[in-house]
Write a protein that holds these residues in place. Sequence first.
Motif, PDB file in Angstrom:
ATOM      1  N   ALA A  85      98.446   4.994  -1.146  1.00  0.00           N
ATOM      2  CA  ALA A  85      98.141   3.656  -0.628  1.00  0.00           C
ATOM      3  C   ALA A  85      97.320   3.741   0.654  1.00  0.00           C
ATOM      4  N   PHE A  86      97.654   4.659   1.536  1.00  0.00           N
ATOM      5  CA  PHE A  86      96.882   4.826   2.770  1.00  0.00           C
ATOM      6  C   PHE A  86      95.443   5.258   2.481  1.00  0.00           C
ATOM      7  N   MET A  87      95.224   5.938   1.352  1.00  0.00           N
ATOM      8  CA  MET A  87      93.878   6.397   1.022  1.00  0.00           C
ATOM      9  C   MET A  87      92.945   5.260   0.643  1.00  0.00           C
ATOM     10  N   GLY A  88      93.473   4.066   0.483  1.00  0.00           N
ATOM     11  CA  GLY A  88      92.634   2.908   0.207  1.00  0.00           C
ATOM     12  C   GLY A  88      92.191   2.168   1.445  1.00  0.00           C
TER      13      GLY A  88
ATOM     14  N   LYS B 135      95.210   3.174  15.219  1.00  0.00           N
ATOM     15  CA  LYS B 135      96.361   2.496  14.642  1.00  0.00           C
ATOM     16  C   LYS B 135      97.328   3.536  14.079  1.00  0.00           C
ATOM     17  N   LEU B 136      98.614   3.335  14.304  1.00  0.00           N
ATOM     18  CA  LEU B 136      99.650   4.198  13.759  1.00  0.00           C
ATOM     19  C   LEU B 136     100.608   3.346  12.934  1.00  0.00           C
ATOM     20  N   VAL B 137     100.686   3.635  11.649  1.00  0.00           N
ATOM     21  CA  VAL B 137     101.572   2.888  10.751  1.00  0.00           C
ATOM     22  C   VAL B 137     102.555   3.878  10.142  1.00  0.00           C
ATOM     23  N   TYR B 138     103.841   3.610  10.352  1.00  0.00           N
ATOM     24  CA  TYR B 138     104.884   4.496   9.826  1.00  0.00           C
ATOM     25  C   TYR B 138     105.660   3.802   8.716  1.00  0.00           C
ATOM     26  N   VAL B 139     105.935   4.563   7.649  1.00  0.00           N
ATOM     27  CA  VAL B 139     106.704   4.047   6.518  1.00  0.00           C
ATOM     28  C   VAL B 139     107.799   5.049   6.169  1.00  0.00           C
ATOM     29  N   SER B 140     109.005   4.556   6.012  1.00  0.00           N
ATOM     30  CA  SER B 140     110.128   5.396   5.619  1.00  0.00           C
ATOM     31  C   SER B 140     110.098   5.573   4.098  1.00  0.00           C
ATOM     32  N   THR B 141     109.810   6.807   3.646  1.00  0.00           N
ATOM     33  CA  THR B 141     109.670   7.079   2.206  1.00  0.00           C
ATOM     34  C   THR B 141     110.400   8.368   1.828  1.00  0.00           C
ATOM     35  N   PRO B 142     111.719   8.413   1.950  1.00  0.00           N
ATOM     36  CA  PRO B 142     112.430   9.651   1.577  1.00  0.00           C
ATOM     37  C   PRO B 142     112.267   9.953   0.093  1.00  0.00           C
ATOM     38  N   ASP B 143     111.993  11.212  -0.226  1.00  0.00           N
ATOM     39  CA  ASP B 143     111.751  11.541  -1.630  1.00  0.00           C
ATOM     40  C   ASP B 143     113.027  11.834  -2.398  1.00  0.00           C
ATOM     41  N   PHE B 144     114.199  11.714  -1.765  1.00  0.00           N
ATOM     42  CA  PHE B 144     115.446  11.897  -2.511  1.00  0.00           C
ATOM     43  C   PHE B 144     115.922  10.591  -3.139  1.00  0.00           C
ATOM     44  N   LYS B 145     115.159   9.526  -3.003  1.00  0.00           N
ATOM     45  CA  LYS B 145     115.483   8.266  -3.656  1.00  0.00           C
ATOM     46  C   LYS B 145     114.192   7.560  -4.062  1.00  0.00           C
TER      47      LYS B 145
ATOM     48  N   MET C 216      93.752   8.723   7.955  1.00  0.00           N
ATOM     49  CA  MET C 216      94.260  10.066   7.710  1.00  0.00           C
ATOM     50  C   MET C 216      95.748   9.958   7.397  1.00  0.00           C
ATOM     51  N   PRO C 217      96.136  10.140   6.139  1.00  0.00           N
ATOM     52  CA  PRO C 217      97.561  10.148   5.794  1.00  0.00           C
ATOM     53  C   PRO C 217      98.238  11.390   6.374  1.00  0.00           C
ATOM     54  N   LEU C 218      99.436  11.186   6.896  1.00  0.00           N
ATOM     55  CA  LEU C 218     100.190  12.263   7.546  1.00  0.00           C
ATOM     56  C   LEU C 218     101.613  12.258   6.996  1.00  0.00           C
TER      57      LEU C 218
ATOM     58  N   PRO D 193      90.104   9.556  13.352  1.00  0.00           N
ATOM     59  CA  PRO D 193      90.462   8.493  12.411  1.00  0.00           C
ATOM     60  C   PRO D 193      90.587   7.147  13.102  1.00  0.00           C
ATOM     61  N   LYS D 194      90.447   6.085  12.316  1.00  0.00           N
ATOM     62  CA  LYS D 194      90.710   4.744  12.835  1.00  0.00           C
ATOM     63  C   LYS D 194      92.181   4.394  12.699  1.00  0.00           C
ATOM     64  N   ILE D 195      92.852   5.031  11.742  1.00  0.00           N
ATOM     65  CA  ILE D 195      94.261   4.779  11.498  1.00  0.00           C
ATOM     66  C   ILE D 195      94.905   6.049  10.966  1.00  0.00           C
ATOM     67  N   ILE D 196      96.125   6.320  11.399  1.00  0.00           N
ATOM     68  CA  ILE D 196      96.925   7.417  10.873  1.00  0.00           C
ATOM     69  C   ILE D 196      98.136   6.791  10.176  1.00  0.00           C
ATOM     70  N   GLY D 197      98.265   7.068   8.893  1.00  0.00           N
ATOM     71  CA  GLY D 197      99.381   6.544   8.123  1.00  0.00           C
ATOM     72  C   GLY D 197     100.441   7.608   7.953  1.00  0.00           C
ATOM     73  N   ILE D 198     101.625   7.368   8.482  1.00  0.00           N
ATOM     74  CA  ILE D 198     102.690   8.374   8.512  1.00  0.00           C
ATOM     75  C   ILE D 198     103.758   8.028   7.480  1.00  0.00           C
ATOM     76  N   CYS D 199     104.039   8.964   6.574  1.00  0.00           N
ATOM     77  CA  CYS D 199     105.110   8.811   5.592  1.00  0.00           C
ATOM     78  C   CYS D 199     106.165   9.881   5.844  1.00  0.00           C
ATOM     79  N   SER D 200     107.420   9.482   5.839  1.00  0.00           N
ATOM     80  CA  SER D 200     108.493  10.459   6.003  1.00  0.00           C
ATOM     81  C   SER D 200     108.751  11.177   4.682  1.00  0.00           C
ATOM     82  N   THR D 201     109.513  12.259   4.750  1.00  0.00           N
ATOM     83  CA  THR D 201     109.900  13.008   3.557  1.00  0.00           C
ATOM     84  C   THR D 201     111.416  13.224   3.576  1.00  0.00           C
ATOM     85  N   GLY D 202     111.922  13.865   2.543  1.00  0.00           N
ATOM     86  CA  GLY D 202     113.360  14.015   2.427  1.00  0.00           C
ATOM     87  C   GLY D 202     113.973  14.809   3.554  1.00  0.00           C
ATOM     88  N   VAL D 203     113.315  15.882   3.985  1.00  0.00           N
ATOM     89  CA  VAL D 203     113.917  16.752   4.995  1.00  0.00           C
ATOM     90  C   VAL D 203     114.052  16.039   6.338  1.00  0.00           C
TER      91      VAL D 203
END
Length: 457
Positions: free
Chosen positions: A27-30, A129-139, A35-37, A93-103
């Motif tokens: 989604a951030f790639m659109g 711009k910094l946008v953070y999304v909670s996206t644990p991969d265990f669910k 820069m997705p992180l 980058p103009k925006i860094i999109g941060i996604c969390s992981t399971g660990v």
Amino acid sequence: MAKVSTSKKACTVNPLKMSQPIGGTLAFMGVEGCMPLLHGSQGCTSFGLVLFVRHFREAIPMQTTAMSEVATVLGGLENVEQAIVNISNRTKPKIIGICSTGVTETKGDDVDGFIRIIREKHPELDHVKLVYVSTPDFKDAFQDGWAKTVTQMVRDLVSAPQPGAPRRTGHVNVLPGCHLTPGDIDELREIIEAFGLTPSFLPDLSGSLDGHIPDDFTPTTLGGISLDEIAAMGSAEITIAVGEQMRVAALAMQEKTGAPSVVFDRLTGLAPNDELMALLARVSGRPVPRRYRRQRGQLVDAMLDGHFQFGGKKIAIGAEPDLLWATASWLHELGCEITAAITTTHSPLLELVPTDEVLIGDLEDLEHRAADCDLLITHAHGRQAAERLHIPLFRLGIPTFDRLGAGHVLTVGYRGSRDLIFDIGNIFIANAHEAEPDTWKIPNEASDDASASVTTH
């Protein structure tokens, strides 16, 4: 109404599901200049990077906070800070999109708190711009990560209109689900613009992952919707969401902007596209353009041409919920029987899928239920199952790494629905000929043998 159940196996044998952070990253790639992180180990990012490169066959911008065992235990503030500073300095980058992981979710990192601390320490990064999304991969799954990320971008990046400010006449927001390809988004843009309307897609993969050659190299996303255009979405006349997964994002847009929203659970098939055309005609005040009246006629003719091939065929489908719903509903309307339906995560649409049971499971479950089917529909990881079952495979969804043009597959609109009839119908025709016997034995009194062979062609 379908019964929805969950596989009780001890482990996933042949995965159908992809993780939330991968969906959020896509989604951030659109978004232009993004820069997705991934906040996690290097392996999490490497997996997603390889998957997207193989599917889209393009350069994919992704970075990682490279959490080690020690950093995970002690907390990831330093890693997140170093990653953001290094990315900002090197790739601009103009925006860094941060996604969390399971660990990092298991550790309980407070990334929102980390971002506040980083903002205070590094005022030179105020323009990023910094946008953070909670996206644990265990669910949850890929579709959920995409939906959460789009919702968060609506909340963080769209500007609420000033009280009493006029709407931008003719401007339409579109929130596409993750099951739409860059080709699908291009098709929707063409349809909306044909009514004299101006669409803004969030996210817009057609600008960044459509396979074009850029004029200049950029370490961030090659295109997509700009931050200024995202901010201006608050003054649009209406929001159109495609896929049940986008309902929450559409409601967030409606609450923030006050503009009405409409959710289409699918745009594959005759009836949903009739509804889309009627909506666009009302919004624009214009009649449906001649080309789409003609395309509708072509679709109806294709349905007539193909009904002999589709009637009574048994289909097995493995896909994300919205893609499963769109594909199963359309094939059922063409006369097919959905014998097996496997998906990755929960959705309100699952009970409406035209089959007896929808199982949240893996490709092994799909293989066990597809033994007597005429066609298997899933992504490229289903190819071994199709070979073992000796039934044809129609590749649909991410990843499709063993065929060219995956990003340009068209499934929406009259034209996309028509093309699905031709593509799948031709598979049925080809395999029907292969299934016919080559030789029939018939009695022949004139022959010295009890029977003679007559070859059919």
